[in-house]
Design an enzyme around this catalytic site. Structure first.
Site, PDB file in Angstrom:
ATOM      1  N   ILE A  50      38.807   9.594 -31.703  1.00 48.91           N
ATOM      2  CA  ILE A  50      39.658  10.187 -30.668  1.00 48.91           C
ATOM      3  C   ILE A  50      40.387   9.145 -29.832  1.00 48.91           C
ATOM      4  O   ILE A  50      41.224   9.490 -28.992  1.00 48.91           O
ATOM      5  CB  ILE A  50      38.835  11.096 -29.733  1.00 48.91           C
ATOM      6  N   GLY A  53      41.422   0.918 -29.075  1.00 51.64           N
ATOM      7  CA  GLY A  53      42.000  -0.115 -28.222  1.00 51.64           C
ATOM      8  C   GLY A  53      41.616  -1.471 -28.752  1.00 51.64           C
ATOM      9  O   GLY A  53      41.083  -1.590 -29.870  1.00 51.64           O
ATOM     10  N   THR A  54      41.852  -2.505 -27.960  1.00 50.97           N
ATOM     11  CA  THR A  54      41.521  -3.851 -28.408  1.00 50.97           C
ATOM     12  C   THR A  54      40.015  -4.025 -28.582  1.00 50.97           C
ATOM     13  O   THR A  54      39.566  -4.853 -29.365  1.00 50.97           O
ATOM     14  CB  THR A  54      42.026  -4.887 -27.388  1.00 50.97           C
ATOM     15  N   VAL A  58      36.777   4.918 -30.386  1.00 51.75           N
ATOM     16  CA  VAL A  58      35.934   5.929 -29.740  1.00 51.75           C
ATOM     17  C   VAL A  58      35.901   7.157 -30.635  1.00 51.75           C
ATOM     18  O   VAL A  58      36.941   7.606 -31.125  1.00 51.75           O
ATOM     19  CB  VAL A  58      36.461   6.319 -28.344  1.00 51.75           C
ATOM     20  N   ASP A 172      41.696  -1.718 -14.131  1.00 57.01           N
ATOM     21  CA  ASP A 172      42.519  -1.178 -15.223  1.00 57.01           C
ATOM     22  C   ASP A 172      42.669   0.335 -15.088  1.00 57.01           C
ATOM     23  O   ASP A 172      42.500   1.078 -16.058  1.00 57.01           O
ATOM     24  CB  ASP A 172      41.906  -1.537 -16.579  1.00 57.01           C
TER      25      ASP A 172
END
Length: 380
Positions: A50, A53-54, A58, A172
């Site tokens: 779902i 990222g780096t 997930v 972030d």
């Protein structure tokens, strides 16, 4: 606001997280005992990917010990041979294992999988995030209700107040990192997630810039853009202000074009210009300490604009919503409103009051889909 006073009051005490009120910069050591070294697929049934990222991926999954209980499994990419646990993962575990607040994502489990030697973090599953919810409204030409906006922002501020009270800066904040729970007892509850860039800060503050550039560019505060070496909790407040405006309009407030993100030393002139076009050019009267920032002289070549925040966001300059928003995105970080002050702002005391469940009934948003709308199996 009666529905949330209890949680707001408890945030100042520091129940374990972030080193407590003394400003300590360390957590208790992370020891991955044999209880963590279990095959993750023996404990969880994976559905599909779902997010990514780096850091890694997930997945949506089911807890085998708790039937019909959905979880989110964060799988970290492998590090270079011999490096062991990544610093990002170590920091995220160290923070989340000691933080506890209704508006902070809860770390349920940690697995160091013996098969692939990879680390997995297991969280409560959140059906929505603000990125997807805002996109839904933008594509449908609809807007959030005042009650939903107020409830979402109050809960984000409540979570950030808890973090800041416990000496943690998130660093972030952006819509995709603000999760919202779907159907169930926590329906409509905000959960701040992704603590990979979060840091402990101390008082007096130490330089934090050695960790590199933080905060996705659209939500990056002016002091960061101008090269500040001693930034504070105010960077989180700026980001929340940007999210607040985005909830009102369904469009990013400062959608700058980022130069090569792999070169953190680059001056992001387009992003700075986007801010100036809305807030006007900062002056020494407005922000006395700006003269100490490495990049401040670059502003002299930039065109001056009048402040057009009310027009850009489409709200009355005399409204409490505008007053709060304008205080969240003040240029001078020392004058920016704090999370504690924001929670006590008159905006949250006028009708409609913020609620623990930010959603109307029935929930209008579609459930989270697999990446690329195709089922991504765990072993792909």
């Amino acid at each position: 606001m009666n529905t949330h006073n209890q949680s707001s009051n408890q945030n100042g005490g520091g129940s374990g997280g972030g080193g407590g009120g003394g400003g300590s910069s360390t957590f208790s050591p992370i020891v991955l005992t044999s209880t963590y070294r279990l095959d993750v697929q023996e404990k969880y049934t994976f559905s599909y990917e779902i997010g990514s990222g780096t850091y890694g991926m997930v997945y949506k999954a089911d807890d085998k010990k708790r039937p019909n209980n959905k979880v989110a499994v964060k799988k970290f990419r492998s590090t270079k041979e011999g490096e062991g646990l990544s610093l990002t993962a170590y920091r995220e575990i160290g923070l989340l294992k000691e933080l506890s607040n209704e508006n902070i994502v809860k770390l349920l489990d940690v697995c160091l999988n013996p098969k692939d030697k990879l680390l997995y973090l297991i969280f409560d599953y959140a059906e929505f995030d603000l990125f997807g919810i805002i996109k839904y409204h933008r594509e449908n030409g609809s807007h959030f209700s005042d009650a939903t906006i107020k409830s979402l922002i109050w809960q984000v501020l409540n979570g950030i107040h808890y973090l800041h009270s416990n000496w943690v800066i998130h660093r972030d904040l952006k819509p995709s990192n603000i999760l919202v729970m779907g159907e169930g007892k926590e329906c409509g509850t905000v959960k701040i997630g992704d603590f990979g860039l979060a840091r402990i800060f101390q008082s007096p503050l130490k330089p934090l810039n050695e960790n590199g550039v933080v905060v996705t560019i659209w939500y990056r505060s002016p002091e960061l853009l101008l090269g500040s070496k001693h930034y504070t909790r105010a960077v989180d407040i700026w980001a929340i202000g940007c999210i607040f405006a985005e909830l009102i309009t369904t469009k990013p407030l400062f959608p700058g074009k980022e130069k090569d993100p792999k070169i953190p030393s680059l001056f992001q002139d387009d992003q700075v210009e986007k801010i100036i076009r809305v807030l006007g050019k900062p002056t020494l009267d407005m922000w006395p300490d700006i003269k100490h920032l490495p990049e401040w002289k670059r502003l002299s070549s930039m065109e001056a604009f009048p402040n057009s925040l009310a027009k850009c966001v489409g709200i009355d300059e005399n409204s409490q919503a505008y007053d709060l928003l304008s205080k969240m995105i003040l240029y001078d970080p020392s004058k920016r409103i704090t999370a504690s002050e924001a929670l006590d702002h008159p905006y949250f005391k006028e009708l409609p009051l913020p609620l623990p469940n930010a959603f109307s009934k029935p929930i209008p948003y579609p459930p989270r889909l697999p990446i690329n709308k195709k089922k991504r199996e765990f072993d792909d």
